[in-house]
Design a protein around this motif. Sequence first.
Motif, mmCIF file in Angstrom:
data_model
loop_
_atom_site.group_PDB
_atom_site.id
_atom_site.type_symbol
_atom_site.label_atom_id
_atom_site.label_comp_id
_atom_site.label_asym_id
_atom_site.label_seq_id
_atom_site.Cartn_x
_atom_site.Cartn_y
_atom_site.Cartn_z
ATOM 1 N N UNK A 159 0.802 -1.218 0.000
ATOM 2 C CA UNK A 159 0.000 0.000 0.000
ATOM 3 C C UNK A 159 0.834 1.267 0.000
ATOM 4 N N UNK A 160 1.693 1.454 1.003
ATOM 5 C CA UNK A 160 2.442 2.711 1.073
ATOM 6 C C UNK A 160 3.476 2.907 -0.027
ATOM 7 N N UNK A 193 10.168 4.542 3.044
ATOM 8 C CA UNK A 193 9.244 4.323 4.158
ATOM 9 C C UNK A 193 9.992 4.307 5.490
ATOM 10 N N UNK A 194 9.373 4.894 6.495
ATOM 11 C CA UNK A 194 9.972 4.963 7.829
ATOM 12 C C UNK A 194 9.321 3.923 8.740
ATOM 13 N N UNK A 195 10.094 2.949 9.177
ATOM 14 C CA UNK A 195 9.582 1.906 10.065
ATOM 15 C C UNK A 195 9.014 2.503 11.347
ATOM 16 N N UNK A 196 9.677 3.511 11.885
ATOM 17 C CA UNK A 196 9.237 4.094 13.152
ATOM 18 C C UNK A 196 7.895 4.809 13.001
ATOM 19 N N UNK A 197 7.729 5.572 11.926
ATOM 20 C CA UNK A 197 6.450 6.249 11.688
ATOM 21 C C UNK A 197 5.333 5.229 11.474
ATOM 22 N N UNK A 198 5.648 4.161 10.773
ATOM 23 C CA UNK A 198 4.653 3.122 10.526
ATOM 24 C C UNK A 198 4.228 2.471 11.837
ATOM 25 N N UNK A 199 5.206 2.138 12.657
ATOM 26 C CA UNK A 199 4.903 1.435 13.909
ATOM 27 C C UNK A 199 4.128 2.329 14.876
ATOM 28 N N UNK A 200 4.540 3.579 15.001
ATOM 29 C CA UNK A 200 3.878 4.477 15.953
ATOM 30 C C UNK A 200 2.431 4.768 15.568
ATOM 31 N N UNK A 201 2.142 4.766 14.268
ATOM 32 C CA UNK A 201 0.811 5.166 13.813
ATOM 33 C C UNK A 201 -0.175 4.009 13.715
ATOM 34 N N UNK A 202 0.300 2.782 13.919
ATOM 35 C CA UNK A 202 -0.599 1.632 13.839
ATOM 36 C C UNK A 202 -1.528 1.582 15.049
ATOM 37 N N UNK A 203 -2.748 1.157 14.790
ATOM 38 C CA UNK A 203 -3.702 0.934 15.875
ATOM 39 C C UNK A 203 -3.462 -0.478 16.388
ATOM 40 N N UNK A 204 -2.789 -0.593 17.510
ATOM 41 C CA UNK A 204 -2.388 -1.898 18.027
ATOM 42 C C UNK A 204 -3.516 -2.557 18.809
ATOM 43 N N UNK A 205 -3.549 -3.878 18.745
ATOM 44 C CA UNK A 205 -4.565 -4.637 19.477
ATOM 45 C C UNK A 205 -4.437 -4.395 20.978
ATOM 46 N N UNK A 206 -5.560 -4.207 21.621
ATOM 47 C CA UNK A 206 -5.558 -4.021 23.063
ATOM 48 C C UNK A 206 -5.219 -2.621 23.514
ATOM 49 N N UNK A 207 -5.046 -1.691 22.563
ATOM 50 C CA UNK A 207 -4.720 -0.317 22.949
ATOM 51 C C UNK A 207 -5.939 0.326 23.613
ATOM 52 N N UNK A 239 4.099 6.962 5.134
ATOM 53 C CA UNK A 239 4.382 5.894 6.095
ATOM 54 C C UNK A 239 3.277 5.726 7.137
ATOM 55 N N UNK A 240 2.392 6.675 7.230
ATOM 56 C CA UNK A 240 1.333 6.633 8.240
ATOM 57 C C UNK A 240 0.437 5.413 8.034
ATOM 58 N N UNK A 241 0.231 4.622 9.083
ATOM 59 C CA UNK A 241 -0.586 3.406 9.004
ATOM 60 C C UNK A 241 -1.889 3.520 9.792
ATOM 61 N N UNK A 242 -2.139 4.685 10.361
ATOM 62 C CA UNK A 242 -3.374 4.884 11.110
ATOM 63 C C UNK A 242 -4.492 5.392 10.217
ATOM 64 N N UNK A 266 16.260 10.393 9.301
ATOM 65 C CA UNK A 266 15.750 11.733 9.045
ATOM 66 C C UNK A 266 14.956 11.708 7.747
ATOM 67 N N UNK A 267 13.810 12.365 7.761
ATOM 68 C CA UNK A 267 12.997 12.381 6.551
ATOM 69 C C UNK A 267 12.067 13.582 6.561
ATOM 70 N N UNK A 268 11.521 13.874 5.401
ATOM 71 C CA UNK A 268 10.626 15.013 5.240
ATOM 72 C C UNK A 268 9.175 14.611 5.512
#
Length: 304
Positions: free
Chosen positions: A127-128, A236-250, A282-285, A273-275
């Motif tokens: 997708x991204x 793609x930024x792994x950190x941005x992807x991970x932080x923006x995911x809606x995780x189970x049990x959140x 990278x946003x997954x939310x 570093x990225x723009x």
Amino acid sequence: MHSSEDIAPGSDLTPRLGAIDITTIWHVINAGDKYLFSDDEELADPAREFFKLWYAQNVDLDSFTPDLATTTFARQLALPCHFFDHPEAFAAITKWLAYNCVGHIQESVPVKFKFVHLHLCPPDFVGPVNHARGSLKTTLHRGLWNRVGDLLKKGSNGIACAHWAETAGRYFGALTKLEVYPLELSFSKNSINTLLGWLGDFHLNNKIIGCYSCKADWNREVKSAVYRTRGHFDGLCIDCMDKSKIKNGRNDEDYWEKLGAVDGRFDKDCRIRHADNTWWVSWCGRDEHRRKLMDEKRAQERQE
């Protein structure tokens, strides 16, 4: 499994990494998936260090050419870079794919690898990375169109001089001669990097002395479009992807509100570093949350 000290750069293992092929790396991933490396730091850390060394030894993006074999290899690298949590490599590979692939980008499984269940979830790659490729086309189109589009609008409304139609025609003719225009046709058959390379040969000798719009430096306009497109996506930024995911049990349904820009940057806490464009792709939310965060950042910038 070797410890991270055993496989440090300069050790006896390093020269032998070149003999390990991508299929073997996928088998390591299969073992890691089976034995849950990610849940055991004593296994995960040396595995990640091993992959970093393997990647450094076996992957040289500067030497990559967009042929079928190289493109297939790059597609096979996406999963390992993500699985072994190598943010620099994942960004570099996804950037290379977005700029150099033709058509829809997908993962590729090594021919000799039989465990077909291993793949990245579509929101983590397909997708991204295809979103990124599409955004490159949009950026290039905007850069090539904005100035001449303004000329056409003024000319059709009788604001420009009598040369507006000739000027626009010569501009589009020069782009068509390079087989770049129209983008709807050229983009489906060529990579973005190919189109940018062709635009490097753009030249329009503007002899028309007319209004301000007609006298535009069209060579500069095209160079500017190429420059902006080349710098549009950092991978793609792994950190941005991970932080923006809606995780189970959140429990915190408003977690996204804490992911806004810090000091004017979305990559403040990222390992690369990225723009803003990379953060956006990278946003997954949820899209509505992404738009709100971007609107907040732009509002802050207007106040400064």
